[in-house]
Design an enzyme around this catalytic site. Sequence first.
Site, PDB file in Angstrom:
ATOM      1  N   GLN A  47      24.585 -35.782  -1.517  1.00  6.40           N
ATOM      2  CA  GLN A  47      23.567 -36.815  -1.656  1.00  6.40           C
ATOM      3  C   GLN A  47      23.726 -37.485  -3.006  1.00  6.40           C
ATOM      4  O   GLN A  47      23.993 -36.821  -4.003  1.00  6.40           O
ATOM      5  CB  GLN A  47      22.163 -36.209  -1.591  1.00  6.40           C
ATOM      6  CG  GLN A  47      21.678 -35.844  -0.207  1.00  6.40           C
ATOM      7  CD  GLN A  47      20.258 -35.296  -0.247  1.00  6.40           C
ATOM      8  OE1 GLN A  47      19.782 -34.833  -1.272  1.00  6.40           O
ATOM      9  NE2 GLN A  47      19.582 -35.351   0.887  1.00  6.40           N
ATOM     10  N   TYR A 130      11.644 -41.261  -4.426  1.00  5.96           N
ATOM     11  CA  TYR A 130      12.640 -41.525  -5.451  1.00  5.96           C
ATOM     12  C   TYR A 130      12.895 -43.040  -5.519  1.00  5.96           C
ATOM     13  O   TYR A 130      12.281 -43.814  -4.808  1.00  5.96           O
ATOM     14  CB  TYR A 130      13.917 -40.726  -5.190  1.00  5.96           C
ATOM     15  CG  TYR A 130      13.671 -39.232  -5.164  1.00  5.96           C
ATOM     16  CD1 TYR A 130      12.820 -38.626  -6.093  1.00  5.96           C
ATOM     17  CD2 TYR A 130      14.264 -38.418  -4.206  1.00  5.96           C
ATOM     18  CE1 TYR A 130      12.575 -37.267  -6.081  1.00  5.96           C
ATOM     19  CE2 TYR A 130      14.024 -37.044  -4.184  1.00  5.96           C
ATOM     20  CZ  TYR A 130      13.174 -36.482  -5.116  1.00  5.96           C
ATOM     21  OH  TYR A 130      12.932 -35.128  -5.092  1.00  5.96           O
ATOM     22  N   ARG A 178      19.204 -41.578   3.828  1.00  8.53           N
ATOM     23  CA  ARG A 178      17.970 -40.820   4.081  1.00  8.53           C
ATOM     24  C   ARG A 178      16.783 -41.704   3.734  1.00  8.53           C
ATOM     25  O   ARG A 178      16.752 -42.318   2.662  1.00  8.53           O
ATOM     26  CB  ARG A 178      17.942 -39.537   3.252  1.00  8.53           C
ATOM     27  CG  ARG A 178      16.581 -38.863   3.227  1.00  8.53           C
ATOM     28  CD  ARG A 178      16.629 -37.453   2.682  1.00  8.53           C
ATOM     29  NE  ARG A 178      16.722 -36.505   3.786  1.00  8.53           N
ATOM     30  CZ  ARG A 178      16.361 -35.226   3.705  1.00  8.53           C
ATOM     31  NH1 ARG A 178      15.905 -34.733   2.568  1.00  8.53           N
ATOM     32  NH2 ARG A 178      16.476 -34.436   4.746  1.00  8.53           N
ATOM     33  N   LEU A 249      10.558 -28.724   9.154  1.00  5.96           N
ATOM     34  CA  LEU A 249      10.019 -27.563   9.864  1.00  5.96           C
ATOM     35  C   LEU A 249      10.747 -27.325  11.186  1.00  5.96           C
ATOM     36  O   LEU A 249      10.151 -27.063  12.225  1.00  5.96           O
ATOM     37  CB  LEU A 249       8.516 -27.713  10.087  1.00  5.96           C
ATOM     38  CG  LEU A 249       7.649 -27.596   8.819  1.00  5.96           C
ATOM     39  CD1 LEU A 249       6.166 -27.721   9.162  1.00  5.96           C
ATOM     40  CD2 LEU A 249       7.904 -26.275   8.098  1.00  5.96           C
ATOM     41  N   ARG A 272      15.425 -25.592   4.118  1.00  6.46           N
ATOM     42  CA  ARG A 272      14.654 -24.412   3.707  1.00  6.46           C
ATOM     43  C   ARG A 272      14.943 -23.201   4.583  1.00  6.46           C
ATOM     44  O   ARG A 272      14.970 -22.068   4.094  1.00  6.46           O
ATOM     45  CB  ARG A 272      13.160 -24.752   3.708  1.00  6.46           C
ATOM     46  CG  ARG A 272      12.826 -25.825   2.683  1.00  6.46           C
ATOM     47  CD  ARG A 272      11.344 -26.089   2.553  1.00  6.46           C
ATOM     48  NE  ARG A 272      11.128 -27.284   1.750  1.00  6.46           N
ATOM     49  CZ  ARG A 272       9.946 -27.719   1.346  1.00  6.46           C
ATOM     50  NH1 ARG A 272       8.859 -27.043   1.654  1.00  6.46           N
ATOM     51  NH2 ARG A 272       9.837 -28.814   0.629  1.00  6.46           N
TER      52      ARG A 272
END
Length: 305
Positions: A47, A130, A178, A249, A272
């Site tokens: 990234q 960002y 993204r 998730l 995650r």
Amino acid sequence: MIIYNITIKISWPIHEQWLAWYKDEHIPKLKQITDFIHAHGAVAGTQLAHAGRKASHQRPWDGGAQIPADQPNGWPTVAPSGIAFTPAEQPPLALDKAGIEKVKSDFKTAAARAVKAGFKVIELHGAHGYLIHEFLSPLSNHRTDEYGGSFENRTRLLLEIIESVKEAWPEENPLFVRISASDWTEGGWTSDDSVALAKVLINKGIDLVDCSSGGNVATAKIPLKPGYQVEFAEKVKKEAGILTGAVGLITEAEQANNIIETGQADLVIMAREMLRDPYFPLRAAHKLGHEVKWPVQYERAKWQK
């Protein structure tokens, strides 16, 4: 295919310990990493991000608070407008035209370093509050020049960054973007805006839109639940006709597989869950009945058919 994702600083990181390559001396060590990844049949991606007004912060495990510019390890942050992320933080400096040109140049330089370091995929990080996201959202972009106001103006910086990056990035290598598909806040960036942007991106040679959300409004109420952002990937994919990545998730093999099988997205991006379980790909392959090559050191632990 597994894409290993290493977030690299361009010129403005979140904190001073951010993995960075703001000079050519960083390239050889990163090349060792990508060579190792490729030697094992995976693909190394990176990234490229500019933290904007979210820069100059402590590391998360140190509290994550903003470090004022006049304090050790702090520095002035920049953004489209002088609007702080929270009332408790110092406002950023609004980028002038010279600053915008430097941002574009820095992205191009970072892309050139990515090529030398052996990365095969770049994702431009335009999400989570960002810098690029700050320009896209009318909640953080109050400019009155050609980089603010209308949808066309607010998307201008991202499109110009893409053009700069493509000058250094091989055409045959994938280029992702993204986005935060929604600000989850009235008057902010919406999923319809994301579709409109994706229709432009596909004509700019972007291969995939990674659909996350939020991060630009500290008080946003986000309805967290398993796969809560998949609907954005599905909407952008179907209405804009571009490949999309789903994230958020996604924690189970069957859940991820269903997203692909039902055509909701073309790629499932996990972070995650990989931190919680570094061997998730091995477990997922076993659950879904796929034969994969294990590291030779772990062959004796392989599940038997």
